[in-house]
Design a protein around this motif. Structure first.
Motif, short mmCIF file in Angstrom:
data_model
loop_
_atom_site.label_atom_id
_atom_site.label_comp_id
_atom_site.label_asym_id
_atom_site.label_seq_id
_atom_site.Cartn_x
_atom_site.Cartn_y
_atom_site.Cartn_z
N ALA A 1 21.02 -27.10 -9.67
CA ALA A 1 20.84 -27.17 -11.39
C ALA A 1 19.33 -27.54 -11.81
CB ALA A 1 21.87 -28.13 -11.82
N HIS A 2 18.65 -28.55 -10.88
CA HIS A 2 17.35 -28.80 -10.93
C HIS A 2 16.41 -27.67 -10.59
CE1 HIS A 2 13.67 -31.17 -11.34
NE2 HIS A 2 13.27 -30.98 -10.07
N LEU A 3 16.56 -27.20 -9.50
CA LEU A 3 15.94 -25.97 -9.11
C LEU A 3 15.89 -24.84 -9.96
CD1 LEU A 3 16.56 -25.78 -5.25
CD2 LEU A 3 14.92 -27.40 -6.36
N ARG A 4 17.02 -24.61 -10.44
CA ARG A 4 16.90 -23.59 -11.57
C ARG A 4 16.35 -23.96 -12.81
NH1 ARG A 4 22.59 -23.40 -9.77
NH2 ARG A 4 23.04 -21.46 -8.42
N ALA A 5 16.68 -25.19 -13.25
CA ALA A 5 15.93 -25.63 -14.44
C ALA A 5 14.51 -25.69 -14.50
CB ALA A 5 16.37 -26.96 -14.70
N VAL A 6 13.72 -25.83 -13.47
CA VAL A 6 12.29 -25.96 -13.28
C VAL A 6 11.79 -24.77 -12.84
CG1 VAL A 6 12.26 -28.34 -13.01
CG2 VAL A 6 12.31 -26.94 -10.79
N SER A 7 12.58 -23.62 -12.38
CA SER A 7 12.15 -22.48 -11.46
C SER A 7 11.12 -22.61 -10.36
CB SER A 7 11.57 -21.38 -12.75
OG SER A 7 12.23 -20.94 -13.63
N ALA A 8 11.85 -23.56 -9.51
CA ALA A 8 11.18 -23.96 -8.46
C ALA A 8 10.55 -22.74 -7.53
CB ALA A 8 12.12 -24.97 -7.53
N ASP A 9 9.29 -23.02 -7.06
CA ASP A 9 8.66 -22.11 -6.22
C ASP A 9 8.98 -22.35 -4.66
OD1 ASP A 9 6.87 -20.32 -8.09
OD2 ASP A 9 6.48 -22.00 -8.60
N VAL A 10 9.37 -23.55 -4.23
CA VAL A 10 9.43 -24.05 -2.78
C VAL A 10 10.01 -25.37 -3.13
CG1 VAL A 10 7.31 -24.87 -2.66
CG2 VAL A 10 8.38 -24.00 -0.75
N VAL A 11 10.88 -25.81 -1.92
CA VAL A 11 11.57 -26.90 -1.52
C VAL A 11 10.76 -27.36 -0.25
CG1 VAL A 11 13.55 -28.54 -1.28
CG2 VAL A 11 13.47 -26.65 -2.87
N VAL A 12 10.31 -28.50 -0.31
CA VAL A 12 9.47 -29.24 0.71
C VAL A 12 10.33 -30.46 1.11
CG1 VAL A 12 7.37 -30.05 1.82
CG2 VAL A 12 7.34 -28.19 -0.08
N GLY A 13 10.61 -30.31 2.44
CA GLY A 13 11.46 -31.39 2.83
C GLY A 13 11.29 -32.40 4.22
N PHE A 14 11.22 -33.60 4.10
CA PHE A 14 10.65 -34.31 4.99
C PHE A 14 11.88 -35.34 5.69
CE2 PHE A 14 6.74 -33.48 2.88
CZ PHE A 14 5.88 -33.26 4.10
N GLY A 15 13.09 -34.89 5.39
CA GLY A 15 14.11 -35.43 5.98
C GLY A 15 14.79 -36.65 5.35
N GLY A 16 15.61 -37.41 5.80
CA GLY A 16 16.55 -38.56 5.42
C GLY A 16 17.69 -38.04 4.82
N TYR A 17 18.80 -38.50 4.67
CA TYR A 17 20.05 -38.23 4.22
C TYR A 17 20.03 -37.62 2.66
CZ TYR A 17 20.50 -42.36 1.26
OH TYR A 17 20.48 -43.68 0.35
N ALA A 18 19.17 -38.32 1.91
CA ALA A 18 19.19 -37.96 0.40
C ALA A 18 18.38 -36.51 0.41
CB ALA A 18 18.15 -39.07 -0.20
N ASN B 1 9.69 -37.25 13.64
CA ASN B 1 10.08 -38.20 14.68
C ASN B 1 10.17 -37.28 16.16
OD1 ASN B 1 10.54 -40.73 13.45
ND2 ASN B 1 12.00 -39.83 12.26
N SER B 2 10.28 -38.01 16.84
CA SER B 2 10.71 -37.28 18.29
C SER B 2 11.94 -36.73 18.63
CB SER B 2 10.18 -38.39 19.44
OG SER B 2 11.20 -39.27 19.52
N ARG B 3 13.02 -37.35 17.69
CA ARG B 3 14.13 -36.67 17.68
C ARG B 3 14.58 -36.36 16.17
NH1 ARG B 3 17.95 -40.03 22.09
NH2 ARG B 3 16.45 -39.79 24.03
N ALA B 4 15.01 -35.19 15.88
CA ALA B 4 15.28 -34.94 14.36
C ALA B 4 16.61 -35.52 14.06
CB ALA B 4 15.49 -33.33 14.30
N GLY B 5 16.56 -35.87 12.68
CA GLY B 5 17.93 -36.25 11.97
C GLY B 5 18.61 -35.53 11.70
N PHE B 6 19.90 -35.75 11.34
CA PHE B 6 20.77 -34.95 11.00
C PHE B 6 20.42 -34.06 9.62
CE2 PHE B 6 24.19 -33.70 7.87
CZ PHE B 6 25.15 -32.91 8.48
N ALA B 7 19.72 -34.29 8.65
CA ALA B 7 19.30 -33.61 7.65
C ALA B 7 18.35 -32.47 7.86
CB ALA B 7 18.29 -34.51 6.66
N ASN B 8 17.28 -32.89 8.73
CA ASN B 8 16.53 -31.64 9.30
C ASN B 8 17.12 -30.74 10.20
OD1 ASN B 8 14.57 -32.57 7.31
ND2 ASN B 8 13.10 -33.47 9.05
N VAL B 9 17.90 -31.22 11.21
CA VAL B 9 18.70 -30.35 11.98
C VAL B 9 19.29 -29.42 11.09
CG1 VAL B 9 20.62 -30.09 13.72
CG2 VAL B 9 18.85 -31.80 14.05
N LEU B 10 20.13 -29.61 10.11
CA LEU B 10 20.83 -29.06 9.36
C LEU B 10 19.78 -27.91 8.49
CD1 LEU B 10 23.61 -28.09 7.93
CD2 LEU B 10 23.27 -29.94 6.49
#
Length: 359
Positions: A86-103, A124-133
């Motif tokens: 809903a937030h991405l649509r509301a702001v007409s997001a151009d890109v999502v940039v992620g650095f990991g973490g469950y959130a 990190n030297s081993r990727a967490g679940f969020a970034n693997v997904l």
């Protein structure tokens, strides 16, 4: 251009996102920035303090055992994804940039649902679940360490300008004055990061007298949630260090955990360290500092092997050998990347431009 960052939980995930956000806005004042995170981590404190809006979703850490939280997890995650979408649509997001973490998971899934370009950076030297997904949903993937995520571009961790632009030699005298440390003689900086100070504090407590008796000054960040020890000559305990750049400039040697941000900053400024990886997660901290140690830029000791006697002997051996410290500093500096923030900003711009051109 509206850039939405998906990150949260710990400072290690949030700080590079905030640094990139600041750099994007500084490059183009018309750039809008917002964050998608959770409600349980440091997001509320760190993101709002920088003046960026935060959408706190119902994101939860991945459950490790069967419990009421585990039963609720899929429903809260789905709700979080819809909140993020809903937030991405509301702001007409151009890109999502992620650095990991469950959130970050709701933001990643929402980017896929709304067909918003997604960028993933793994520190990190081993990727967490969020970034693997998340990496399964995009071709725009980068990592600090090779082989961590498939098809990932090599890219360092964006650093705050105060560290990326630090001249250690030029700032040393002013840095030592900041904490009333002697202008001459060795200084050891000790800190445990946002999660790992307690055991280090216990070890340091047994080492301080021997270190200071030998003429070593110690600047020790004990952590905001821990009892502040009494200071004495050449020992400066503080709850928290706001100006890490100046702390690095004051130090000849650092004793620290092996968080991705810590490793990136110490190599960027060229300060040797004794790394004590935090023994949690999937072992990523040990892998974070291993390349630095292998290159000669530091030493590494397991948490369970760190004792007051070992720390005293090792620290004194190092600080009393100026030639060795200089060699270690040079080795660390060779691995540093002060330009990663600029590279990240260019990459975000390129991905947005490609979308606008329909590629």
């Amino acid at each position: 251009m509206h850039v939405v960052f998906a990150a949260g939980g710990t400072a290690g995930h949030l700080e590079p996102a905030l640094t990139t956000a600041d750099a994007l806005v500084q490059r183009d004042r018309t750039t809008a920035v917002s964050f998608i995170g959770g409600s349980r981590g440091l997001e509320a404190e760190l993101v709002t303090a920088r003046g960026y809006p935060l959408v706190a979703t119902t994101a939860q850490p991945f459950p490790r055992r069967l419990s009421a939280s585990a039963v609720a997890f899929p429903f809260l995650t789905i709700e979080g994804v819809w909140q993020a979408a809903a937030h991405l649509r509301a702001v007409s997001a151009d890109v999502v940039v992620g650095f990991g973490g469950y959130a970050a998971v709701p933001g990643y899934a929402a980017a896929w649902l709304t067909r918003t370009p997604l960028i993933i950076h793994e520190a990190n030297s081993r990727a967490g679940f969020a970034n693997v997904l998340g990496a399964k949903w995009t071709k725009n993937v980068a990592s600090v360490h090779p082989g961590v995520l498939a098809r990932a571009l090599p890219m360092g961790l964006p650093l705050r300008p105060s560290v990326a632009q630090l001249d250690v030699a030029e700032q040393r005298s002013a840095a030592r004055q900041m904490w009333d440390l002697p202008d001459q003689g060795p200084v050891v900086l000790i800190f445990g990061g946002s999660q790992g100070a307690r055991h280090l504090n216990d070890v340091v407590a047994g080492s301080i007298q021997a270190l200071t008796d030998a003429g070593v000054s110690v600047l020790h960040a004990v952590g905001r949630n821990n009892l502040l020890p009494d200071p004495h000559p050449n020992y400066r305990p503080v709850a928290y260090i706001d100006h890490m750049d100046m702390a690095y400039a004051a130090a000849d040697l650092v004793v620290c955990r092996s968080g991705a941000m810590t490793c990136a900053e110490l190599t960027a400024v060229g300060v040797p360290a004794i790394y004590v990886p935090l023994p949690i997660g999937n072992g990523e901290q040990a892998g974070n500092s291993r390349p630095i140690v292998d290159a000669g830029g530091g030493l590494q000791v397991a948490d369970e092997a760190l004792t007051s006697e070992w720390l005293t002997t090792t620290a004194l051996t190092l600080v009393q050998d100026e030639g060795r410290l200089q060699t270690m500093a040079s080795a660390a500096l060779c691995l540093g990347d002060r330009d990663a923030g600029e590279a990240m900003v260019r990459w975000v711009g390129d991905v947005v431009e490609q979308r606008r051109k329909g590629r």
